[in-house]
Design a protein around this motif. Structure first.
Motif, mmCIF file in Angstrom:
data_model
loop_
_atom_site.group_PDB
_atom_site.id
_atom_site.type_symbol
_atom_site.label_atom_id
_atom_site.label_comp_id
_atom_site.label_asym_id
_atom_site.label_seq_id
_atom_site.Cartn_x
_atom_site.Cartn_y
_atom_site.Cartn_z
ATOM 1 N N GLY A 48 0.814 -1.202 0.062
ATOM 2 C CA GLY A 48 0.102 -0.052 -0.052
ATOM 3 C C GLY A 48 0.728 1.245 -0.002
ATOM 4 O O GLY A 48 1.840 1.236 0.922
ATOM 5 N N GLY A 49 0.764 2.069 -0.879
ATOM 6 C CA GLY A 49 1.377 3.481 -1.167
ATOM 7 C C GLY A 49 0.195 4.679 -0.580
ATOM 8 O O GLY A 49 0.765 5.715 -1.218
ATOM 9 N N TRP B 229 -0.650 6.932 2.752
ATOM 10 C CA TRP B 229 -0.071 7.940 3.825
ATOM 11 C C TRP B 229 1.057 6.974 4.901
ATOM 12 O O TRP B 229 2.098 7.117 4.849
ATOM 13 N N GLU C 24 1.326 -0.939 -4.975
ATOM 14 C CA GLU C 24 0.189 -0.298 -4.824
ATOM 15 C C GLU C 24 -0.650 -0.456 -6.041
ATOM 16 O O GLU C 24 -0.297 -0.459 -7.329
ATOM 17 N N ASP D 72 -3.153 1.540 -7.305
ATOM 18 C CA ASP D 72 -3.512 2.773 -8.131
ATOM 19 C C ASP D 72 -2.174 3.402 -8.897
ATOM 20 O O ASP D 72 -0.974 2.900 -8.542
ATOM 21 N N VAL E 112 -12.455 16.726 4.599
ATOM 22 C CA VAL E 112 -11.641 17.276 5.531
ATOM 23 C C VAL E 112 -10.496 16.538 6.245
ATOM 24 O O VAL E 112 -11.032 15.427 6.738
ATOM 25 N N HIS E 113 -9.465 16.936 6.144
ATOM 26 C CA HIS E 113 -8.141 16.259 6.883
ATOM 27 C C HIS E 113 -7.552 17.282 7.712
ATOM 28 O O HIS E 113 -7.031 18.439 7.089
ATOM 29 N N VAL E 114 -7.111 16.915 9.021
ATOM 30 C CA VAL E 114 -6.065 17.860 9.626
ATOM 31 C C VAL E 114 -5.021 16.854 10.116
ATOM 32 O O VAL E 114 -5.291 15.717 10.351
ATOM 33 N N ILE F 189 -1.981 -6.652 -4.446
ATOM 34 C CA ILE F 189 -1.452 -7.802 -3.474
ATOM 35 C C ILE F 189 -2.438 -8.816 -3.380
ATOM 36 O O ILE F 189 -3.700 -8.548 -3.362
ATOM 37 N N GLY G 88 -4.551 -0.139 4.382
ATOM 38 C CA GLY G 88 -5.714 0.591 4.821
ATOM 39 C C GLY G 88 -6.700 -0.315 5.491
ATOM 40 O O GLY G 88 -6.626 -1.625 5.910
ATOM 41 N N ALA H 299 -4.599 -0.118 8.595
ATOM 42 C CA ALA H 299 -4.728 -1.769 8.472
ATOM 43 C C ALA H 299 -4.644 -2.289 9.968
ATOM 44 O O ALA H 299 -5.257 -3.500 10.116
ATOM 45 N N HIS I 139 -7.142 11.661 14.117
ATOM 46 C CA HIS I 139 -6.043 10.853 14.714
ATOM 47 C C HIS I 139 -5.079 9.790 13.667
ATOM 48 O O HIS I 139 -4.118 9.717 13.804
ATOM 49 N N GLY I 140 -5.849 9.535 12.562
ATOM 50 C CA GLY I 140 -5.235 8.507 11.544
ATOM 51 C C GLY I 140 -4.150 8.736 11.080
ATOM 52 O O GLY I 140 -3.090 7.759 11.340
ATOM 53 N N SER J 94 -1.677 10.987 12.087
ATOM 54 C CA SER J 94 -0.757 11.129 13.318
ATOM 55 C C SER J 94 -0.446 9.796 13.829
ATOM 56 O O SER J 94 0.899 9.539 14.224
HETATM 57 C C1 LIG Z 1 -13.684 10.838 5.944
HETATM 58 C C2 LIG Z 1 -12.408 10.603 6.446
HETATM 59 C C3 LIG Z 1 -11.833 11.805 7.128
HETATM 60 C C4 LIG Z 1 -10.596 11.704 7.753
HETATM 61 N N1 LIG Z 1 -9.985 12.771 8.275
HETATM 62 C C5 LIG Z 1 -8.669 12.526 8.912
HETATM 63 C C6 LIG Z 1 -8.140 13.758 9.508
HETATM 64 O O1 LIG Z 1 -8.821 14.927 9.781
HETATM 65 N N2 LIG Z 1 -7.091 13.635 10.284
HETATM 66 C C7 LIG Z 1 -6.425 12.223 10.177
HETATM 67 O O2 LIG Z 1 -5.343 12.173 10.668
HETATM 68 N N3 LIG Z 1 -7.057 11.163 9.429
HETATM 69 C C8 LIG Z 1 -8.150 11.343 9.095
HETATM 70 N N4 LIG Z 1 -8.868 10.449 8.309
HETATM 71 C C9 LIG Z 1 -8.079 9.020 8.608
HETATM 72 C C10 LIG Z 1 -6.868 8.779 7.447
HETATM 73 O O3 LIG Z 1 -7.477 9.250 6.216
HETATM 74 C C11 LIG Z 1 -6.338 7.479 7.399
HETATM 75 O O4 LIG Z 1 -5.883 7.301 8.883
HETATM 76 C C12 LIG Z 1 -4.980 7.422 6.585
HETATM 77 O O5 LIG Z 1 -5.393 7.726 5.350
HETATM 78 C C13 LIG Z 1 -4.549 5.867 6.749
HETATM 79 O O6 LIG Z 1 -3.579 5.787 5.735
HETATM 80 P P1 LIG Z 1 -3.290 4.336 5.377
HETATM 81 O O7 LIG Z 1 -2.069 4.301 4.345
HETATM 82 O O8 LIG Z 1 -3.037 3.341 6.570
HETATM 83 O O9 LIG Z 1 -4.502 3.693 4.338
HETATM 84 P P2 LIG Z 1 -4.847 4.320 3.196
HETATM 85 O O10 LIG Z 1 -4.926 5.701 2.915
HETATM 86 O O11 LIG Z 1 -6.281 3.660 3.088
HETATM 87 O O12 LIG Z 1 -3.848 3.507 2.144
HETATM 88 C C14 LIG Z 1 -3.972 2.194 1.705
HETATM 89 C C15 LIG Z 1 -3.363 2.244 0.278
HETATM 90 O O13 LIG Z 1 -3.295 0.688 -0.053
HETATM 91 C C16 LIG Z 1 -3.644 0.588 -1.286
HETATM 92 N N5 LIG Z 1 -4.228 -0.615 -1.445
HETATM 93 C C17 LIG Z 1 -5.361 -1.252 -0.674
HETATM 94 N N6 LIG Z 1 -5.331 -2.588 -0.843
HETATM 95 C C18 LIG Z 1 -4.509 -3.057 -1.986
HETATM 96 C C19 LIG Z 1 -4.132 -4.143 -2.644
HETATM 97 N N7 LIG Z 1 -4.972 -5.230 -2.447
HETATM 98 N N8 LIG Z 1 -3.247 -4.345 -3.514
HETATM 99 C C20 LIG Z 1 -2.226 -2.808 -3.762
HETATM 100 N N9 LIG Z 1 -2.812 -1.864 -3.258
HETATM 101 C C21 LIG Z 1 -3.670 -1.948 -2.137
HETATM 102 C C22 LIG Z 1 -4.632 1.556 -1.574
HETATM 103 O O14 LIG Z 1 -4.741 1.904 -3.012
HETATM 104 C C23 LIG Z 1 -4.184 2.834 -0.739
HETATM 105 O O15 LIG Z 1 -3.448 3.549 -1.547
HETATM 106 C C24 LIG Z 1 -9.744 10.357 7.784
HETATM 107 C C25 LIG Z 1 -10.924 9.298 7.150
HETATM 108 C C26 LIG Z 1 -11.932 9.283 6.620
HETATM 109 C C27 LIG Z 1 -12.504 8.213 5.858
#
Ligand SMILES: Cc1cc2nc3c(=O)[nH]c(=O)nc-3n(C[C@H](O)[C@H](O)[C@H](O)COP(=O)(O)OP(=O)(O)OC[C@H]3O[C@@H](n4cnc5c(N)ncnc54)[C@H](O)[C@@H]3O)c2cc1C
Length: 478
Positions: free
Chosen positions: A11-12, A14, A34, A36, A54-56, A138, A174, A318, A328-329, A331
């Motif tokens: 996963g690429g 955040w 990734e 995408d 919105v994200h902070v 994956i 994720g 995840a 918080h996600g 951070s």
């Molecule tokens: C509506 C909303 C608002 C939010 N607001 C905030 C905020 O204000 N502040 C904050 O800190 N957090 C916020 N969050 C949480 C934040 O968005 C997440 O915590 C953060 O993006 C998590 O990042 P991640 O990389 O773990 O997951 P993701 O961002 O989901 O990244 C996962 C990556 O894995 C890839 N992937 C998934 N499955 C596969 C597969 N099988 N094969 C290849 N690639 C795959 C996806 O394409 C994606 O690029 C919010 C969430 C939501 C839903």
């Protein structure tokens, strides 16, 4: 742990990109897988649907990102991101009334997600040590119950499958991660999971901010009051990098949600205070309404498995995903990446290394987990499938204490400072039980309750509002 030769990040997003940056400090080669195409400019993409809302980024997460990528904060701010100092640059109606705008303590970076992701990713990939396999899906983990040795992937375009070998695999795929399924295919027992789901939903539109109001006007936040024992409605108006306001209206289960352009403003009028509605009623909407119904708190406990395979860790959404209202996600993911860095730097015995790393990563998600989950169980209609004893026992006493703190924090600068440190994940939640804090709760001077949003005459003039229209709050105050 001896330093990994090849690290693979699943996963690429955040968390994946921050983990890759950490691995690049320790491993000889790093590959990110990734599904995408990762845009080479700030642009939305399918795998990050939350990016329309919105994200902070809280100061705790921003500081970690800065330590991994020195200069990135300045880059974001120069390109237009806003640094919002809490509580000086924010006007908030909390569950316990209007928050006094005390001098800055912590901050949050406010900008769109595609903008934030692109700047951070660009810095990370500029290092040249990370290979990204885009349009690659994956399929499953390769190895056995004692050791993960790689991952099987499929090229999305050609359908060709391939095994990529690694001595450390980081799952950062994720909320939709299939980790539990992958591990059960390797005959490992199921990872325990807790879910607390208040039915959070988001509805978001972008508006053109009035001239001058993007920089000189505070961020606005109108929250629900859980003590009313009715479904909660929230609204925020946050400045973005391009002179716009991102406006998100959100709700807990049963509170409905505006899903069309016609419903957006009327719904904003139903919040506990009309400030959000007043602000957007005269400015131009630039986008249709975007909806998200992804907001349950969900946490895995890999550290509880008796046997954890070598060569595998999980972080980001995840591992633990939270109600997004608390922000918080990102951070929490940054803190997990920092924990991984510390463990890899500390080295140590090879056997049990992944287990130690996972324990350290899991430990840093506990505070955001319990903060969000323990608050969300208070909302009517919240569904819970969780064994965490802190959520099931003594809820009334806990809630009474947290109400006392919230009531004090809106009017006492010293109490507010500690609470802001905790909420921003800068200080541990245990700080709120310290004797120092408890004595502050009793001793600090308390300002009078505010009866209207604390906006200055200059700020009101920027948005063409008058003080007389802003008094009064629906429901309980104080
Ligand atoms: C509506 C909303 C608002 C939010 N607001 C905030 C905020 O204000 N502040 C904050 O800190 N957090 C916020 N969050 C949480 C934040 O968005 C997440 O915590 C953060 O993006 C998590 O990042 P991640 O990389 O773990 O997951 P993701 O961002 O989901 O990244 C996962 C990556 O894995 C890839 N992937 C998934 N499955 C596969 C597969 N099988 N094969 C290849 N690639 C795959 C996806 O394409 C994606 O690029 C919010 C969430 C939501 C839903």
């Amino acid at each position: 742990m001896t330093q990994p030769k090849h690290g693979i990040v699943l996963g690429g997003g955040w968390a994946g990109m921050l983990a890759a940056q950490v691995l690049a400090r320790h491993a000889q080669t790093v590959t990110v897988v990734e599904r995408d195409v990762l845009p080479d400019e700030p642009r939305h993409r399918k795998g990050s649907p939350q990016g329309r809302h919105v994200h902070v980024l809280w100061s705790s997460g921003a500081r970690i990102v800065e330590s991994l990528l020195p200069g990135v904060t300045e880059r974001l701010l120069k390109a237009g991101a806003h640094k919002i100092n809490f509580h000086q640059d924010l006007v908030t109606l909390t569950s316990h009334g209007w928050q006094h705008r005390f001098p800055p303590r912590q901050y949050a970076i406010m900008c769109t997600r595609p903008f934030l992701d692109w700047h951070v990713r660009d810095e990370i990939l500029a290092g040249g040590r990370i290979t990204v396999r885009q349009r690659t899906e994956i399929l499953d983990l390769v190895g056995d119950r004692t050791r993960i040795s790689g991952v099987r992937v499929r090229d999305v375009d050609s359908g060709a499958t391939q095994t990529l070998d690694a001595d450390l695999v980081v799952d950062a795929s994720g909320r939709g991660s299939r980790l539990r399924h992958w591990l059960s295919a390797l005959d490992l027992p199921p990872i325990e999971e807790d879910i607390v789901d208040a039915g959070i939903a988001y509805s978001t539109r972008i508006y053109q901010a009035p001239p001058g109001a993007t920089d000189g006007f505070p961020a606005i936040n109108v929250a629900a009051d859980h003590r009313l024992r009715e479904p909660g409605r929230f609204g925020v108006v946050y400045p973005q990098e391009d002179g716009t306001w991102m406006v998100t209206l959100s709700s807990t289960r049963g509170a409905g949600l505006p899903t069309s352009e016609d419903e957006f403003l009327p719904y904003a009028r139903t919040l506990r205070h009309p400030l959000v509605a007043d602000l957007i009623s005269t400015v131009e909407p630039l986008t249709p309404v975007a909806i998200s119904r992804v907001g349950a708190n969900r946490r895995l406990y890999p550290e509880r498995l008796e046997q954890w395979p070598q060569g595998l860790v999980v972080l980001g959404d995840a591992l633990a995903a939270f109600n997004p209202i608390y922000g918080h996600g990102m951070s929490a993911a940054a803190r997990s990446a920092a924990a991984l860095d510390e463990q890899l730097t500390a080295g140590g015995d090879e056997s049990g290394a992944a287990r130690r790393m996972q324990a350290a990563i899991s430990a840093v998600v506990d505070d955001p987990w319990i903060m969000a989950a323990s608050k969300d169980v208070e909302y009517v209609g919240c569904r819970m499938n969780a064994k965490d004893p802190r959520l099931t026992g003594g809820a009334t006493a806990r809630q009474r204490f947290s109400d006392l703190i919230a009531d004090r924090a809106v009017r006492s600068s010293a109490v507010c400072d500690v609470v802001t440190d905790v909420i921003s994940l800068t200080a541990p939640q245990s700080e709120l039980a310290s004797s120092r804090f408890l004595s502050l709760m009793h001793q600090d001077r308390v300002l009078p309750e505010l009866t209207a949003p604390p906006l200055t005459p200059d700020e009101l003039a920027l948005v063409d509002l008058s003080p007389s229209s802003l008094a009064g709050v629906k429901g309980l105050t104080g």
